[in-house]
Scaffold this motif. Sequence first.
Motif, mmCIF file in Angstrom:
data_model
loop_
_atom_site.group_PDB
_atom_site.id
_atom_site.type_symbol
_atom_site.label_atom_id
_atom_site.label_comp_id
_atom_site.label_asym_id
_atom_site.label_seq_id
_atom_site.Cartn_x
_atom_site.Cartn_y
_atom_site.Cartn_z
ATOM 1 N N VAL A 1 74.010 17.085 6.842
ATOM 2 C CA VAL A 1 73.498 15.813 7.398
ATOM 3 C C VAL A 1 74.657 14.934 7.860
ATOM 4 O O VAL A 1 74.657 14.372 8.963
ATOM 5 C CB VAL A 1 72.648 15.069 6.343
ATOM 6 C CG1 VAL A 1 72.305 13.662 6.823
ATOM 7 C CG2 VAL A 1 71.375 15.841 6.056
ATOM 8 N N SER A 2 75.666 14.824 7.006
ATOM 9 C CA SER A 2 76.838 14.006 7.338
ATOM 10 C C SER A 2 77.520 14.533 8.598
ATOM 11 O O SER A 2 77.890 13.764 9.491
ATOM 12 C CB SER A 2 77.816 14.030 6.154
ATOM 13 O OG SER A 2 78.998 13.375 6.506
ATOM 14 N N ARG A 3 77.668 15.855 8.646
ATOM 15 C CA ARG A 3 78.313 16.462 9.810
ATOM 16 C C ARG A 3 77.491 16.215 11.071
ATOM 17 O O ARG A 3 78.032 15.951 12.135
ATOM 18 C CB ARG A 3 78.484 17.967 9.571
ATOM 19 C CG ARG A 3 79.310 18.657 10.632
ATOM 20 C CD ARG A 3 79.583 20.088 10.252
ATOM 21 N NE ARG A 3 78.356 20.870 10.153
ATOM 22 C CZ ARG A 3 78.310 22.140 9.758
ATOM 23 N NH1 ARG A 3 79.419 22.766 9.396
ATOM 24 N NH2 ARG A 3 77.175 22.793 9.696
ATOM 25 N N VAL B 1 76.302 9.210 3.507
ATOM 26 C CA VAL B 1 75.825 10.514 3.015
ATOM 27 C C VAL B 1 76.946 11.230 2.261
ATOM 28 O O VAL B 1 76.723 11.811 1.191
ATOM 29 C CB VAL B 1 75.310 11.370 4.202
ATOM 30 C CG1 VAL B 1 75.001 12.786 3.742
ATOM 31 C CG2 VAL B 1 74.077 10.729 4.826
ATOM 32 N N THR B 2 78.167 11.169 2.810
ATOM 33 C CA THR B 2 79.307 11.817 2.149
ATOM 34 C C THR B 2 79.561 11.190 0.774
ATOM 35 O O THR B 2 79.864 11.891 -0.199
ATOM 36 C CB THR B 2 80.563 11.700 3.036
ATOM 37 O OG1 THR B 2 80.286 12.322 4.283
ATOM 38 C CG2 THR B 2 81.763 12.372 2.390
ATOM 39 N N THR C 1 78.690 6.887 12.303
ATOM 40 C CA THR C 1 79.741 7.271 11.346
ATOM 41 C C THR C 1 79.518 6.580 10.004
ATOM 42 O O THR C 1 79.863 7.120 8.951
ATOM 43 C CB THR C 1 81.153 6.939 11.891
ATOM 44 O OG1 THR C 1 81.229 5.553 12.195
ATOM 45 C CG2 THR C 1 81.482 7.744 13.124
ATOM 46 N N LEU D 1 73.512 17.894 2.184
ATOM 47 C CA LEU D 1 74.104 16.575 2.445
ATOM 48 C C LEU D 1 75.316 16.690 3.368
ATOM 49 O O LEU D 1 75.537 15.848 4.236
ATOM 50 C CB LEU D 1 74.511 15.902 1.121
ATOM 51 C CG LEU D 1 73.353 15.354 0.297
ATOM 52 C CD1 LEU D 1 73.864 14.788 -1.038
ATOM 53 C CD2 LEU D 1 72.609 14.268 1.059
ATOM 54 N N TYR D 2 76.068 17.748 3.176
ATOM 55 C CA TYR D 2 77.241 17.962 4.029
ATOM 56 C C TYR D 2 76.790 18.160 5.485
ATOM 57 O O TYR D 2 77.381 17.626 6.413
ATOM 58 C CB TYR D 2 78.019 19.187 3.548
ATOM 59 C CG TYR D 2 79.331 19.392 4.275
ATOM 60 C CD1 TYR D 2 80.510 18.832 3.785
ATOM 61 C CD2 TYR D 2 79.383 20.126 5.447
ATOM 62 C CE1 TYR D 2 81.710 19.001 4.456
ATOM 63 C CE2 TYR D 2 80.572 20.303 6.126
ATOM 64 C CZ TYR D 2 81.739 19.745 5.623
ATOM 65 O OH TYR D 2 82.922 19.912 6.296
ATOM 66 N N LEU E 1 76.554 5.997 8.734
ATOM 67 C CA LEU E 1 75.540 6.826 8.071
ATOM 68 C C LEU E 1 76.182 8.085 7.485
ATOM 69 O O LEU E 1 75.893 8.474 6.338
ATOM 70 C CB LEU E 1 74.443 7.212 9.073
ATOM 71 C CG LEU E 1 73.475 6.097 9.470
ATOM 72 C CD1 LEU E 1 72.550 6.557 10.590
ATOM 73 C CD2 LEU E 1 72.647 5.673 8.257
ATOM 74 N N ALA E 2 77.060 8.694 8.283
ATOM 75 C CA ALA E 2 77.751 9.904 7.816
ATOM 76 C C ALA E 2 78.553 9.600 6.549
ATOM 77 O O ALA E 2 78.558 10.383 5.588
ATOM 78 C CB ALA E 2 78.669 10.436 8.916
ATOM 79 N N SER E 3 79.217 8.444 6.552
ATOM 80 C CA SER E 3 80.043 8.060 5.399
ATOM 81 C C SER E 3 79.180 7.827 4.158
ATOM 82 O O SER E 3 79.560 8.207 3.033
ATOM 83 C CB SER E 3 80.827 6.785 5.715
ATOM 84 O OG SER E 3 81.538 6.947 6.911
ATOM 85 N N PHE F 1 75.589 13.637 11.730
ATOM 86 C CA PHE F 1 75.821 12.254 12.168
ATOM 87 C C PHE F 1 77.169 12.136 12.883
ATOM 88 O O PHE F 1 77.280 11.470 13.910
ATOM 89 C CB PHE F 1 75.785 11.287 10.971
ATOM 90 C CG PHE F 1 74.398 10.920 10.518
ATOM 91 C CD1 PHE F 1 73.426 10.546 11.436
ATOM 92 C CD2 PHE F 1 74.064 10.957 9.173
ATOM 93 C CE1 PHE F 1 72.142 10.199 11.019
ATOM 94 C CE2 PHE F 1 72.772 10.619 8.756
ATOM 95 C CZ PHE F 1 71.817 10.240 9.675
ATOM 96 N N ARG F 2 78.193 12.781 12.323
ATOM 97 C CA ARG F 2 79.535 12.689 12.930
ATOM 98 C C ARG F 2 79.543 13.339 14.314
ATOM 99 O O ARG F 2 80.128 12.816 15.254
ATOM 100 C CB ARG F 2 80.574 13.354 12.019
ATOM 101 C CG ARG F 2 80.978 12.509 10.822
ATOM 102 C CD ARG F 2 82.312 12.987 10.228
ATOM 103 N NE ARG F 2 82.271 14.398 9.871
ATOM 104 C CZ ARG F 2 81.878 14.871 8.689
ATOM 105 N NH1 ARG F 2 81.489 14.029 7.761
ATOM 106 N NH2 ARG F 2 81.894 16.163 8.432
ATOM 107 N N ALA G 1 77.861 11.095 16.776
ATOM 108 C CA ALA G 1 78.764 10.001 17.165
ATOM 109 C C ALA G 1 79.762 10.479 18.205
ATOM 110 O O ALA G 1 80.062 9.766 19.187
ATOM 111 C CB ALA G 1 79.487 9.449 15.934
#
Lengths: 274, 162
Positions: A18-20, B143-144, B137, A15-16, B139-141, A22-23, A26
């Motif tokens: 995936v989030s990274r 997921v976090t 961001t 999950l970390y 989506l990232a949020s 996306f960031r 961006a």
Amino acid sequence: MALPAPSWSRTPPALYRVSRWFRRLALIVIVILTIFLATVGYSAYEFVSASPQSGGYSASFASNSTVAVTGDLSVANHGWYPLSGFDLSLRIRNASGDLIGTVTTGPETLAAGATTTVPIALYLPISPNSSAASLLVTDQYLAVGVWGNATYAYLFPISVHFEQNKSWGAPFANLAFQVGAPSEANGSTVVPVTVSFSDHAPFAEDGRLGLTLRASNDTPCGSVSYGLDVPSQGFFYQTENVVLSRGCSLAGGSADAVVVLGSATIPLPPETLP
Amino acid sequence: MPAPPEPVAPTAYSVPSLGYRILAAAARLVPLLILLVGLPVAALTYLQAQGISLPVSITTVEVAGVLISVLSTARYILRPTAAYGPVSIATSAVSVGYVLVLLAQSTYRISLPNSSLGVDVDYARLLELVLLVPALTLLASLVTTVEDAKAPKERLPFDYPA
């Protein structure tokens, strides 16, 4: 035998990651957009700096009873992005607000770094009943509306519109027919007819002016021809005798004039006789 | 011969103190405010002074800019906590809303005073691309937030490695 040193995994949880991801995506979008906008800004500045240049316009009579206004517009795209779907429309209204002519050019694409010349040819009908007929005899201001559309740098549809008043000098300004007193000569009735006008147009007039005098019932009473050799901004004043048909009365009649200049035949607005 | 131990993720991390985070966030707030409020408002004020109509009201830019900057600052301070995800979502959501407001007014008619010249510029397609940034961001949020709910503090060794 020594054991190999354990390799501590630094792999983050799914999950970390995936989030990274996306960031980071961006951030990539921000960087690309920033570079794109900076280059578009620079290119747009270069484009505006070399604003479209008019190559000048000329007016002349065309063979199809029209006044032809021709010219060209030079557009230089010194930027890094293309100008696509570029089209231009002109609409001209006379002093009364009547639409007398339109012209549209394009659409065309102007590649980055390229220069193009857009030809503009506007034909204004000047037959006696057309809305542009007054251009022949009346100096006036014409309202020229210009519309331009294009898409710059793929993403920016732009539309430009402006109005300008252009002075128009009539080629037969203040046209007047003066019919003098009739006299008898060799058993026929003769009237002196004076034609006068000023050529306020930017072109000279070299040809003939044919004049027909008509009775009130539209019957031709007589005709005469005047030689024209009038420079631009010149004045024409000439008197010729017209032999009238027997029994033909000009009272309440009209004077019809047709000008022949080269291949162009131009009927002038008829004038009622007293 | 004994088998080698399984590699495991490091668990050591070093979270900066709250005071340090507040100080760093405050320092970060300054360029954010300049970027999101100062520069746009200066540009809009200049246009207004020239008598040129504005594509968006100065108040909208000020409110949205301040809100996004403050939320972003709070997000930075709260990064080691479980509130980080929700505050990140709020920041991204406000940003998405702001871009959508701009998108709704994305045809800008420039009318110069004392001139018949009118220029319409449509930047909707650009804003649609800009919208990608807060959407990603967001989506990232999300997921976090899910990660924090499932495994609290799991990400801290990677956000604040020792």
